[in-house]
Scaffold this motif. Structure first.
Motif, PDB file in Angstrom:
ATOM      1  N   LYS A  89       0.835  -1.217   0.000  1.00  0.00           N
ATOM      2  CA  LYS A  89       0.000   0.000   0.000  1.00  0.00           C
ATOM      3  C   LYS A  89       0.860   1.254   0.000  1.00  0.00           C
ATOM      4  CE  LYS A  89      -4.544  -0.726   0.275  1.00  0.00           C
ATOM      5  NZ  LYS A  89      -5.528   0.006  -0.528  1.00  0.00           N
ATOM      6  N   GLN A  90       2.039   1.163   0.637  1.00  0.00           N
ATOM      7  CA  GLN A  90       2.912   2.340   0.675  1.00  0.00           C
ATOM      8  C   GLN A  90       3.634   2.549  -0.656  1.00  0.00           C
ATOM      9  OE1 GLN A  90       5.313   1.506   4.149  1.00  0.00           O
ATOM     10  NE2 GLN A  90       3.965   2.713   5.453  1.00  0.00           N
ATOM     11  N   VAL A  91       3.928   1.438  -1.338  1.00  0.00           N
ATOM     12  CA  VAL A  91       4.692   1.524  -2.590  1.00  0.00           C
ATOM     13  C   VAL A  91       3.808   1.952  -3.759  1.00  0.00           C
ATOM     14  CG1 VAL A  91       5.878   0.106  -4.327  1.00  0.00           C
ATOM     15  CG2 VAL A  91       6.506  -0.100  -1.932  1.00  0.00           C
ATOM     16  N   SER A  92       2.624   1.344  -3.847  1.00  0.00           N
ATOM     17  CA  SER A  92       1.779   1.560  -5.027  1.00  0.00           C
ATOM     18  C   SER A  92       0.514   2.323  -4.677  1.00  0.00           C
ATOM     19  CB  SER A  92       1.332   0.214  -5.613  1.00  0.00           C
ATOM     20  OG  SER A  92       2.423  -0.534  -6.016  1.00  0.00           O
ATOM     21  N   PRO A  93       0.209   3.392  -5.403  1.00  0.00           N
ATOM     22  CA  PRO A  93      -1.112   4.004  -5.260  1.00  0.00           C
ATOM     23  C   PRO A  93      -2.135   3.092  -5.938  1.00  0.00           C
ATOM     24  CG  PRO A  93       0.202   5.169  -6.909  1.00  0.00           C
ATOM     25  CD  PRO A  93       1.057   4.072  -6.399  1.00  0.00           C
ATOM     26  N   HIS A  94      -2.936   2.404  -5.111  1.00  0.00           N
ATOM     27  CA  HIS A  94      -3.902   1.435  -5.647  1.00  0.00           C
ATOM     28  C   HIS A  94      -5.165   2.135  -6.130  1.00  0.00           C
ATOM     29  CE1 HIS A  94      -1.430  -1.376  -3.417  1.00  0.00           C
ATOM     30  NE2 HIS A  94      -2.239  -2.398  -3.617  1.00  0.00           N
ATOM     31  N   VAL A  95      -5.666   1.717  -7.255  1.00  0.00           N
ATOM     32  CA  VAL A  95      -7.032   2.074  -7.658  1.00  0.00           C
ATOM     33  C   VAL A  95      -7.723   0.786  -8.076  1.00  0.00           C
ATOM     34  CG1 VAL A  95      -6.884   4.501  -8.316  1.00  0.00           C
ATOM     35  CG2 VAL A  95      -6.072   2.750  -9.891  1.00  0.00           C
ATOM     36  N   THR A  96      -9.025   0.754  -7.922  1.00  0.00           N
ATOM     37  CA  THR A  96      -9.758  -0.475  -8.243  1.00  0.00           C
ATOM     38  C   THR A  96     -10.899  -0.177  -9.202  1.00  0.00           C
ATOM     39  OG1 THR A  96      -9.247  -1.330  -6.037  1.00  0.00           O
ATOM     40  CG2 THR A  96     -11.000  -2.451  -7.243  1.00  0.00           C
ATOM     41  N   SER A  97     -10.993  -0.980 -10.252  1.00  0.00           N
ATOM     42  CA  SER A  97     -12.120  -0.903 -11.182  1.00  0.00           C
ATOM     43  C   SER A  97     -12.897  -2.212 -11.120  1.00  0.00           C
ATOM     44  CB  SER A  97     -11.629  -0.690 -12.618  1.00  0.00           C
ATOM     45  OG  SER A  97     -10.929   0.521 -12.728  1.00  0.00           O
ATOM     46  N   VAL A  98     -14.180  -2.125 -11.446  1.00  0.00           N
ATOM     47  CA  VAL A  98     -15.043  -3.314 -11.353  1.00  0.00           C
ATOM     48  C   VAL A  98     -15.856  -3.449 -12.640  1.00  0.00           C
ATOM     49  CG1 VAL A  98     -16.923  -4.407 -10.055  1.00  0.00           C
ATOM     50  CG2 VAL A  98     -15.238  -2.997  -8.843  1.00  0.00           C
ATOM     51  N   VAL A  99     -15.966  -4.673 -13.140  1.00  0.00           N
ATOM     52  CA  VAL A  99     -16.889  -4.934 -14.251  1.00  0.00           C
ATOM     53  C   VAL A  99     -17.769  -6.122 -13.884  1.00  0.00           C
ATOM     54  CG1 VAL A  99     -15.411  -4.083 -16.138  1.00  0.00           C
ATOM     55  CG2 VAL A  99     -15.298  -6.499 -15.484  1.00  0.00           C
ATOM     56  N   GLU A 100     -18.893  -6.193 -14.578  1.00  0.00           N
ATOM     57  CA  GLU A 100     -19.761  -7.359 -14.407  1.00  0.00           C
ATOM     58  C   GLU A 100     -19.646  -8.204 -15.663  1.00  0.00           C
ATOM     59  OE1 GLU A 100     -24.222  -8.266 -12.701  1.00  0.00           O
ATOM     60  OE2 GLU A 100     -23.972  -6.573 -14.039  1.00  0.00           O
ATOM     61  N   ALA A 101     -19.599  -9.509 -15.471  1.00  0.00           N
ATOM     62  CA  ALA A 101     -19.497 -10.398 -16.630  1.00  0.00           C
ATOM     63  C   ALA A 101     -20.648 -11.404 -16.598  1.00  0.00           C
ATOM     64  CB  ALA A 101     -18.170 -11.151 -16.612  1.00  0.00           C
TER      65      ALA A 101
ATOM     66  N   VAL B  32       2.005  -5.292 -10.623  1.00  0.00           N
ATOM     67  CA  VAL B  32       1.321  -3.995 -10.713  1.00  0.00           C
ATOM     68  C   VAL B  32      -0.198  -4.140 -10.764  1.00  0.00           C
ATOM     69  CG1 VAL B  32       3.276  -2.772 -11.736  1.00  0.00           C
ATOM     70  CG2 VAL B  32       1.616  -3.918 -13.233  1.00  0.00           C
ATOM     71  N   ALA B  33      -0.700  -5.365 -10.699  1.00  0.00           N
ATOM     72  CA  ALA B  33      -2.161  -5.505 -10.711  1.00  0.00           C
ATOM     73  C   ALA B  33      -2.568  -6.849 -10.114  1.00  0.00           C
ATOM     74  CB  ALA B  33      -2.694  -5.386 -12.131  1.00  0.00           C
ATOM     75  N   ILE B  34      -3.793  -6.879  -9.619  1.00  0.00           N
ATOM     76  CA  ILE B  34      -4.345  -8.111  -9.029  1.00  0.00           C
ATOM     77  C   ILE B  34      -5.839  -8.145  -9.321  1.00  0.00           C
ATOM     78  CG2 ILE B  34      -4.508  -6.928  -6.773  1.00  0.00           C
ATOM     79  CD1 ILE B  34      -4.212  -9.700  -5.437  1.00  0.00           C
TER      80      ILE B  34
ATOM     81  N   SER C 203      -7.469  -4.338  -8.938  1.00  0.00           N
ATOM     82  CA  SER C 203      -6.683  -3.267  -8.316  1.00  0.00           C
ATOM     83  C   SER C 203      -5.400  -3.127  -9.113  1.00  0.00           C
ATOM     84  CB  SER C 203      -6.322  -3.600  -6.865  1.00  0.00           C
ATOM     85  OG  SER C 203      -7.460  -3.591  -6.053  1.00  0.00           O
ATOM     86  N   TYR C 204      -5.024  -1.900  -9.411  1.00  0.00           N
ATOM     87  CA  TYR C 204      -3.803  -1.715 -10.197  1.00  0.00           C
ATOM     88  C   TYR C 204      -3.016  -0.509  -9.723  1.00  0.00           C
ATOM     89  CZ  TYR C 204      -7.404   0.878 -12.839  1.00  0.00           C
ATOM     90  OH  TYR C 204      -8.462   1.679 -13.201  1.00  0.00           O
ATOM     91  N   ASP C 205      -1.764  -0.516 -10.131  1.00  0.00           N
ATOM     92  CA  ASP C 205      -0.793   0.472  -9.666  1.00  0.00           C
ATOM     93  C   ASP C 205      -0.925   1.722 -10.536  1.00  0.00           C
ATOM     94  OD1 ASP C 205       1.497   1.949  -9.109  1.00  0.00           O
ATOM     95  OD2 ASP C 205       2.763   0.166  -8.860  1.00  0.00           O
ATOM     96  N   HIS C 206      -1.472   2.765  -9.946  1.00  0.00           N
ATOM     97  CA  HIS C 206      -1.772   3.971 -10.729  1.00  0.00           C
ATOM     98  C   HIS C 206      -0.508   4.716 -11.155  1.00  0.00           C
ATOM     99  CE1 HIS C 206      -4.338   6.760 -12.555  1.00  0.00           C
ATOM    100  NE2 HIS C 206      -5.189   7.023 -11.576  1.00  0.00           N
TER     101      HIS C 206
ATOM    102  N   ASP D 286      -3.192   3.665 -15.888  1.00  0.00           N
ATOM    103  CA  ASP D 286      -4.297   4.613 -15.722  1.00  0.00           C
ATOM    104  C   ASP D 286      -5.626   3.879 -15.908  1.00  0.00           C
ATOM    105  OD1 ASP D 286      -2.463   6.667 -15.349  1.00  0.00           O
ATOM    106  OD2 ASP D 286      -2.335   7.031 -17.511  1.00  0.00           O
ATOM    107  N   GLY D 287      -6.692   4.603 -15.644  1.00  0.00           N
ATOM    108  CA  GLY D 287      -8.024   3.994 -15.716  1.00  0.00           C
ATOM    109  C   GLY D 287      -8.342   3.411 -17.085  1.00  0.00           C
ATOM    110  N   ALA D 288      -7.863   4.069 -18.146  1.00  0.00           N
ATOM    111  CA  ALA D 288      -8.192   3.580 -19.493  1.00  0.00           C
ATOM    112  C   ALA D 288      -7.566   2.203 -19.717  1.00  0.00           C
ATOM    113  CB  ALA D 288      -7.672   4.567 -20.539  1.00  0.00           C
TER     114      ALA D 288
END
Ligand code: CO6
Length: 437
Positions: A224-236, A372-374, A406-409, A413-415
């Motif tokens: 958490k200290q190393v990477s600025p995490h952001v999380t996106s969600v999709v439905e499948a 960089v992502a999970i 969750s990915y390393d911003h 980026d979001g795109a």
């Protein structure tokens, strides 16, 4: 007095030290070859180390909980049963660095459990090396012997079988390895913030964290200290794959001897998407991005002791569904039974965590550094859904799930993160319901 030095073994390529977590013997004990001597813990692997010799323990140099460098003498064994005058450390560390092709030299009073006389990452016990020496087996020949021990370790029976084919003799112990730590962090140096003090009231229970829990805790904080995490969600909409899996589950098991759950299908979709989005299959090194050639998908496995470990399906994009299923089942089973090999938890480039089996739908997983992502996979549930058909919209019962990434911003980026995540969902939605098993 003939004696034998037991030294701190090297339990992995990058491991320089280990903590003695438990001694199974004490000074004065008579031991036989293969008797467990001690348990050693590193940040990657816990191992129980057996004795390669018969004898009497004359000296133990380090108490439990000592952190000891690889190659240091931990204990001395008298080989002829005399218990006085332990022999000083004569194990040569220079000797240990040899990687030549000459026959292995005799292991006598200065023998060690050191593994470092090797060409590859394989460990050779003193006993195997002694047999090799006696039979004039060169290190190159040793390297060619297929080991049946943990992690391909060459055991006595392996070298004996080899010698049987060329005429030889002799004995070796097995090192039981128990991997019980999460994949090792890349160890960037991050200043730890002091946590606020906590008061302990009457009736509160104080539980000491075990070593693995402390490692996991540190790893999570570090990430958490190393990477600025952001999380996106999709439905499948995974109706087709659910129908396929449920229809083929028994036949698959009958044909391949392995149970297929949804996890291998998720993993297959992830590997395919990573091949299409190589930037997500990367690591950050200072101001450089290292795009990994291999696609190695880590799978978070919950262990019966409450801890979590992430074994890795190597080159996942090169495996078919059967191969992924078999490897996943092998790793999950090994993880639950403390049978993972250190190599099983190394080299991950992306991680999948399936909290759907707990009935969870959406989450914000923490990146497994230095990845960089999970991806977190939620529970597949039947839901009413609007379907567009040529004759108009209808409401149908569909199998749906949420995928959380969750990915390393710093580098995603979001795109990119959103497109990658959507691609995983597309692969799952496009699963061929008529696929042959
Ligand atoms: N939906 C519906 N059904 C599911 C799902 C989902 N997502 N996942 C599993 N299952 C079913 C699965 O198909 C099995 O049913 P049957 O095949 O019909 O028998 C059943 O649940 C049990 O599956 P199991 O968990 O045994 O096997 P699976 O191959 O799906 O998973 C594993 C293997 C190693 C991933 C799993 O055993 C495991 O350890 N899961 C826990 C992982 C974990 O603890 N991750 C951390 C979560 S916390 O990430 C987190 C964001 C934070 C909160």
């Amino acid at each position: 007095m003939a004696s034998f030095n037991i030294v701190m073994p090297k339990l992995g390529e990058s491991i320089q030290e280990g903590t003695i977590t438990k001694w199974f013997v004490k000074e004065g004990d008579t031991i036989e070859e293969d008797d467990m001597l001690f348990e050693v813990a590193t940040d990657k692997v816990d191992s129980e180390i057996p004795s390669p010799v018969d004898g009497v323990i004359t000296k133990i140099n380090y108490p439990e909980d000592s952190l000891v460098a690889v190659g240091e003498v931990l204990a001395v064994v008298s080989l002829d049963g005399e218990v006085e005058a332990p022999v000083a450390d004569t194990a040569s560390k220079d000797e240990a660095a040899k990687t030549d092709d000459t026959p292995v030299k005799a292991e006598t009073a200065d023998s060690s459990v050191d593994d470092s006389r090797k060409l590859s990452n394989r460990f050779y016990s003193p006993l195997v090396k002694t047999i090799a020496k006696e039979e004039n087996v060169s290190l190159n020949e040793l390297e060619s012997i297929e080991g049946s021990g943990v992690g391909g370790r060459v055991q006595k029976k392996d070298i004996m079988a080899y010698l049987d084919n060329r005429g030889g003799s002799s004995a070796q112990p097995e090192q039981k390895q128990v991997v019980s730590a999460p994949a090792a962090p890349a160890a960037p140096v991050v200043e730890k913030k002091a946590a606020p003090p906590v008061s302990v009231g009457a009736g509160d229970t104080v539980v000491e964290m075990d070593r693995i829990r402390k490692l996991i805790a540190d790893h999570m904080v570090m990430s958490k200290q190393v990477s600025p995490h952001v999380t996106s969600v999709v439905e499948a909409d995974v109706t087709e794959l659910v129908i396929w899996r449920n229809k083929n589950k028994d036949a698959f098991q009958k044909k391949y001897g392995d149970k297929i759950t949804f996890m291998p299908i998720f993993t297959e979709a992830v590997a395919a998407a990573l091949a299409e989005f190589p930037m997500v299959n990367s690591s950050v090194n200072g101001d450089k991005i290292i795009m990994k050639k291999d696609i190695n998908v880590g799978i978070a496995v919950a262990k019966p002791d409450g801890n979590l470990i992430v074994p890795v399906i190597k080159n996942a994009e090169q495996r078919n569904l059967v191969g992924i299923t078999k490897e996943l089942n092998r790793l999950a089973d090994a993880a639950r039974n403390n049978k993972l090999d250190p190599s099983d938890i190394q080299g991950g480039t992306f991680t999948v965590t399936n909290f759907g089996s707990f009935g969870n739908i959406i989450g914000t997983p923490i990146i497994n550094q230095p990845q960089v992502a999970i991806l977190a996979t939620g529970i597949i549930e039947k839901k009413p859904a609007v379907l567009e058909t040529p004759s108009g919209d209808v409401i149908a019962i569909r199998h749906k799930m949420y995928l959380s990434l969750s990915y390393d911003h710093r580098i995603i980026d979001g795109a990119l993160g959103g497109a990658f995540l959507r691609r995983i969902a597309d692969h799952l939605e496009q699963f061929d319901i008529n696929r042959a098993i």
